[in-house]
Design a protein around this motif. Structure first.
Motif, PDB file in Angstrom:
ATOM      1  N   SER A  40       0.844  -1.189   0.000  1.00  0.00           N
ATOM      2  CA  SER A  40       0.000   0.000   0.000  1.00  0.00           C
ATOM      3  C   SER A  40       0.880   1.240   0.000  1.00  0.00           C
ATOM      4  CB  SER A  40      -0.887  -0.014   1.259  1.00  0.00           C
ATOM      5  OG  SER A  40      -1.573   1.207   1.420  1.00  0.00           O
ATOM      6  N   LEU A  41       0.421   2.262  -0.705  1.00  0.00           N
ATOM      7  CA  LEU A  41       1.123   3.546  -0.684  1.00  0.00           C
ATOM      8  C   LEU A  41       0.562   4.458   0.397  1.00  0.00           C
ATOM      9  CD1 LEU A  41       1.462   4.232  -4.519  1.00  0.00           C
ATOM     10  CD2 LEU A  41       3.145   3.230  -2.951  1.00  0.00           C
ATOM     11  N   GLU A  42      -0.735   4.303   0.721  1.00  0.00           N
ATOM     12  CA  GLU A  42      -1.369   5.137   1.737  1.00  0.00           C
ATOM     13  C   GLU A  42      -2.274   4.285   2.603  1.00  0.00           C
ATOM     14  OE1 GLU A  42      -1.548   8.121   3.972  1.00  0.00           O
ATOM     15  OE2 GLU A  42      -0.383   8.340   2.152  1.00  0.00           O
ATOM     16  N   PRO A  43      -1.861   3.885   3.746  1.00  0.00           N
ATOM     17  CA  PRO A  43      -0.556   4.156   4.352  1.00  0.00           C
ATOM     18  C   PRO A  43       0.520   3.295   3.695  1.00  0.00           C
ATOM     19  CG  PRO A  43      -1.744   2.636   5.751  1.00  0.00           C
ATOM     20  CD  PRO A  43      -2.679   3.013   4.617  1.00  0.00           C
ATOM     21  N   PRO A  44       1.784   3.712   3.799  1.00  0.00           N
ATOM     22  CA  PRO A  44       2.859   2.920   3.188  1.00  0.00           C
ATOM     23  C   PRO A  44       3.068   1.611   3.961  1.00  0.00           C
ATOM     24  CG  PRO A  44       3.748   4.858   4.295  1.00  0.00           C
ATOM     25  CD  PRO A  44       2.268   4.956   4.378  1.00  0.00           C
ATOM     26  N   LEU A  45       2.799   0.488   3.273  1.00  0.00           N
ATOM     27  CA  LEU A  45       2.944  -0.833   3.875  1.00  0.00           C
ATOM     28  C   LEU A  45       3.746  -1.746   2.964  1.00  0.00           C
ATOM     29  CD1 LEU A  45      -0.783  -1.484   4.944  1.00  0.00           C
ATOM     30  CD2 LEU A  45       1.095  -0.754   6.440  1.00  0.00           C
ATOM     31  N   VAL A  46       4.574  -2.594   3.569  1.00  0.00           N
ATOM     32  CA  VAL A  46       5.280  -3.659   2.863  1.00  0.00           C
ATOM     33  C   VAL A  46       5.019  -4.961   3.613  1.00  0.00           C
ATOM     34  CG1 VAL A  46       7.092  -2.150   1.932  1.00  0.00           C
ATOM     35  CG2 VAL A  46       7.451  -3.339   4.120  1.00  0.00           C
ATOM     36  N   GLY A  47       5.350  -6.066   2.949  1.00  0.00           N
ATOM     37  CA  GLY A  47       5.188  -7.353   3.599  1.00  0.00           C
ATOM     38  C   GLY A  47       6.313  -8.300   3.247  1.00  0.00           C
ATOM     39  N   ILE A  48       6.591  -9.223   4.184  1.00  0.00           N
ATOM     40  CA  ILE A  48       7.555 -10.292   3.954  1.00  0.00           C
ATOM     41  C   ILE A  48       6.979 -11.573   4.556  1.00  0.00           C
ATOM     42  CG2 ILE A  48       9.619  -8.833   3.871  1.00  0.00           C
ATOM     43  CD1 ILE A  48      10.260  -9.737   6.748  1.00  0.00           C
ATOM     44  N   ALA A  49       7.373 -12.702   4.009  1.00  0.00           N
ATOM     45  CA  ALA A  49       6.973 -13.996   4.554  1.00  0.00           C
ATOM     46  C   ALA A  49       8.204 -14.676   5.135  1.00  0.00           C
ATOM     47  CB  ALA A  49       6.352 -14.864   3.464  1.00  0.00           C
ATOM     48  N   ILE A  50       8.043 -15.229   6.340  1.00  0.00           N
ATOM     49  CA  ILE A  50       9.136 -15.936   7.008  1.00  0.00           C
ATOM     50  C   ILE A  50       8.617 -17.297   7.450  1.00  0.00           C
ATOM     51  CG2 ILE A  50      10.725 -15.960   8.970  1.00  0.00           C
ATOM     52  CD1 ILE A  50      10.830 -12.938   8.840  1.00  0.00           C
ATOM     53  N   GLY A  51       9.375 -18.341   7.138  1.00  0.00           N
ATOM     54  CA  GLY A  51       8.989 -19.695   7.517  1.00  0.00           C
ATOM     55  C   GLY A  51       8.893 -19.843   9.019  1.00  0.00           C
ATOM     56  N   ARG A  52       7.834 -20.501   9.468  1.00  0.00           N
ATOM     57  CA  ARG A  52       7.635 -20.663  10.909  1.00  0.00           C
ATOM     58  C   ARG A  52       8.664 -21.568  11.555  1.00  0.00           C
ATOM     59  NH1 ARG A  52       1.587 -21.946  11.331  1.00  0.00           N
ATOM     60  NH2 ARG A  52       1.295 -21.058   9.306  1.00  0.00           N
ATOM     61  N   ASP A  53       9.349 -22.375  10.763  1.00  0.00           N
ATOM     62  CA  ASP A  53      10.360 -23.277  11.327  1.00  0.00           C
ATOM     63  C   ASP A  53      11.757 -22.665  11.346  1.00  0.00           C
ATOM     64  OD1 ASP A  53      10.820 -23.314   8.598  1.00  0.00           O
ATOM     65  OD2 ASP A  53      11.059 -25.488   8.474  1.00  0.00           O
TER      66      ASP A  53
END
Length: 155
Positions: free
Chosen positions: A40-53
């Motif tokens: 999203s630009l408004e609000p500015p959001l990024v995402g990452i995925a991290i393995g639970r293990d």
């Protein structure tokens, strides 16, 4: 359909490579990610995925935020370094970085993004972390680093 089939198909799709870092109790942690997305630009959001293990999973959750170093095309060795499972202290030997508000910022990256954790979503064997962007700094110009067919390439 198996996980191996999905992995084989996705290896044909270039993924931009970054290193996500955080600091917990004055100890640095980092992990290579190919899942960085602008949400999203408004609000500015990024995402990452991290393995639970992974060792990093709970560290990133507990830290409440993280920093992203967007890697340049000539930084494959850095990506490989943080993709390995190594003890966190040894992980930083020989790695040039400066302190950021949310985690170490790797030298010579194309950009740095510092984020506060905003939300998380269980997604199969990973957690997708959504983060509010607090600060962006542009680094040097040049090709980015992508992962395709099991290896890193400038693009």
């Amino acid at each position: 359909m198996s996980g191996d089939e999905l992995r084989a198909a996705m290896r044909r799709f270039p993924a931009g490579i970054a290193v996500a870092t955080t600091t917990v109790e004055r100890r640095r942690f980092g992990i290579t990610v190919g899942s960085l997305v602008s949400l999203s630009l408004e609000p500015p959001l990024v995402g990452i995925a991290i393995g639970r293990d992974t060792q990093a999973h709970e560290l990133f959750r507990d830290a409440g935020g993280f920093a992203i170093s967007v890697l340049a095309g000539d930084q494959a060795a850095i990506a490989q370094h943080f993709a390995r499972s190594v003890p966190p202290i040894a992980q930083w030997e020989g790695i040039a970085a400066r302190d950021g508000a949310r985690g170490p910022l790797l030298d010579d990256a194309l950009a740095w993004i510092e984020c506060a954790l905003a939300d998380e979503h269980a997604s199969g064997d990973h957690t997708f972390f959504v983060a509010r962007v607090e600060r962006i700094e542009l680094g040097r110009s040049g090709d980015g680093l992508v992962y395709r067919e099991g290896s890193y390439h400038p693009a």
